[in-house]
Design a protein around this motif. Structure first.
Motif, mmCIF file in Angstrom:
data_model
loop_
_atom_site.group_PDB
_atom_site.id
_atom_site.type_symbol
_atom_site.label_atom_id
_atom_site.label_comp_id
_atom_site.label_asym_id
_atom_site.label_seq_id
_atom_site.Cartn_x
_atom_site.Cartn_y
_atom_site.Cartn_z
ATOM 1 N N ARG A 3 0.848 -1.203 0.000
ATOM 2 C CA ARG A 3 0.000 0.000 0.000
ATOM 3 C C ARG A 3 0.871 1.235 0.000
ATOM 4 N NH1 ARG A 3 -3.966 0.994 4.175
ATOM 5 N NH2 ARG A 3 -4.968 2.190 2.540
ATOM 6 N N LEU A 5 0.816 5.590 -0.087
ATOM 7 C CA LEU A 5 0.091 6.844 0.077
ATOM 8 C C LEU A 5 0.833 7.925 -0.697
ATOM 9 C CD1 LEU A 5 -2.041 8.715 1.380
ATOM 10 C CD2 LEU A 5 -0.480 8.928 3.350
ATOM 11 N N LYS A 18 -0.451 7.607 -9.356
ATOM 12 C CA LYS A 18 -1.359 6.537 -8.923
ATOM 13 C C LYS A 18 -1.574 5.519 -10.039
ATOM 14 C CE LYS A 18 -5.911 5.540 -7.144
ATOM 15 N NZ LYS A 18 -7.294 5.867 -7.129
ATOM 16 N N SER A 29 -3.471 5.206 -2.359
ATOM 17 C CA SER A 29 -4.386 6.231 -1.856
ATOM 18 C C SER A 29 -3.742 7.583 -2.097
ATOM 19 C CB SER A 29 -4.638 6.056 -0.363
ATOM 20 O OG SER A 29 -5.237 4.815 -0.103
ATOM 21 N N SER A 31 -3.804 11.837 -1.024
ATOM 22 C CA SER A 31 -4.249 12.967 -0.216
ATOM 23 C C SER A 31 -3.681 14.220 -0.862
ATOM 24 C CB SER A 31 -3.761 12.840 1.222
ATOM 25 O OG SER A 31 -4.249 13.915 1.980
ATOM 26 N N GLY A 37 -2.944 14.497 4.673
ATOM 27 C CA GLY A 37 -2.026 13.412 4.357
ATOM 28 C C GLY A 37 -1.349 12.867 5.600
ATOM 29 N N THR A 40 -3.844 10.778 7.509
ATOM 30 C CA THR A 40 -4.028 9.476 6.855
ATOM 31 C C THR A 40 -2.833 8.569 7.119
ATOM 32 O OG1 THR A 40 -5.382 10.495 5.125
ATOM 33 C CG2 THR A 40 -4.435 8.334 4.631
ATOM 34 N N ALA A 41 -1.630 9.124 6.995
ATOM 35 C CA ALA A 41 -0.411 8.334 7.213
ATOM 36 C C ALA A 41 -0.336 7.789 8.634
ATOM 37 C CB ALA A 41 0.824 9.179 6.917
ATOM 38 N N GLU A 44 -3.587 5.032 9.223
ATOM 39 C CA GLU A 44 -3.683 3.821 8.414
ATOM 40 C C GLU A 44 -2.294 3.221 8.230
ATOM 41 O OE1 GLU A 44 -5.978 4.230 4.786
ATOM 42 O OE2 GLU A 44 -7.057 5.931 5.639
ATOM 43 N N PHE A 46 0.567 1.915 5.756
ATOM 44 C CA PHE A 46 1.101 2.000 4.398
ATOM 45 C C PHE A 46 2.508 1.417 4.394
ATOM 46 C CE2 PHE A 46 -2.086 5.334 4.554
ATOM 47 C CZ PHE A 46 -2.785 5.110 3.378
ATOM 48 N N ILE A 49 5.392 6.014 1.400
ATOM 49 C CA ILE A 49 4.729 7.294 1.137
ATOM 50 C C ILE A 49 5.516 8.044 0.074
ATOM 51 C CG2 ILE A 49 4.074 9.537 2.108
ATOM 52 C CD1 ILE A 49 3.731 8.084 4.811
#
Length: 161
Positions: A3, A5, A18, A29, A31, A37, A40-41, A44, A46, A49
């Motif tokens: 995953r 980000l 992406k 994902s 942001s 961002g 989110t980091a 969740e 990941f 990044i």
């Protein structure tokens, strides 16, 4: 599946990154704001990044610094800031790699794969236990009864021996 980000305010660049990352087998994902961002980091999980520096809400240097305080997620900075001092500041703030805009998307994909490969190798490094003492080879970290011990590099190496 790894995953990723992307924290990037230029939507066209974020969507291009992406698309190519997804074609390469990654779950992605996006942001478009720095503050969002970071949230989110932190909330969740990941594996990597991709981080721009000039973002609304919070700049990439601050995001990188805050993530490094809490997590060990690889970070690749992708930015138009291309001076040597910007690169040094980015790497010193905790980035694992630094890509200057404009960039080739295939180069970015290769760098993502390379950083993830390095992380997998580092994760396989052993953690030694001697009684209540743990030595983590990857982090060069020593803990005693769960408490972090502050050691110099030489002290760590002597203890390991």
């Amino acid at each position: 599946m790894s995953r990723i980000l992307i924290i990037e305010d230029e939507e066209a660049i974020a969507e291009l990154e992406k698309d190519y990352l997804e074609l390469s087998g990654f779950e992605v994902s996006i942001s478009n704001r720095g503050d969002e961002g970071l949230q989110t980091a932190m909330s969740e999980e990941f594996d990597l990044i991709v981080l721009d520096l000039m973002l609304p809400g919070m700049d990439g240097f601050e995001i990188c610094k805050r993530i490094r305080e809490e997590k060990n997620i690889p970070i690749i900075m992708v930015t138009a800031k291309t001076t040597e001092i910007d690169k040094v500041k980015g790497l010193d703030s905790g980035a694992d790699d630094y890509v200057a805009k404009p960039f080739g998307v295939m180069e970015l994909i290769s760098r993502v794969k390379a950083v993830l490969r390095r992380m997998k190798v580092e994760e396989k490094e052993p953690v030694y236990q001697i009684g209540k003492v743990f030595l983590d080879e990857h982090k060069h970290l020593v803990t005693l009864d769960g408490e972090k011990c502050e050691l110099t590099y030489k002290e760590y190496e002597l203890l390991k021996l």
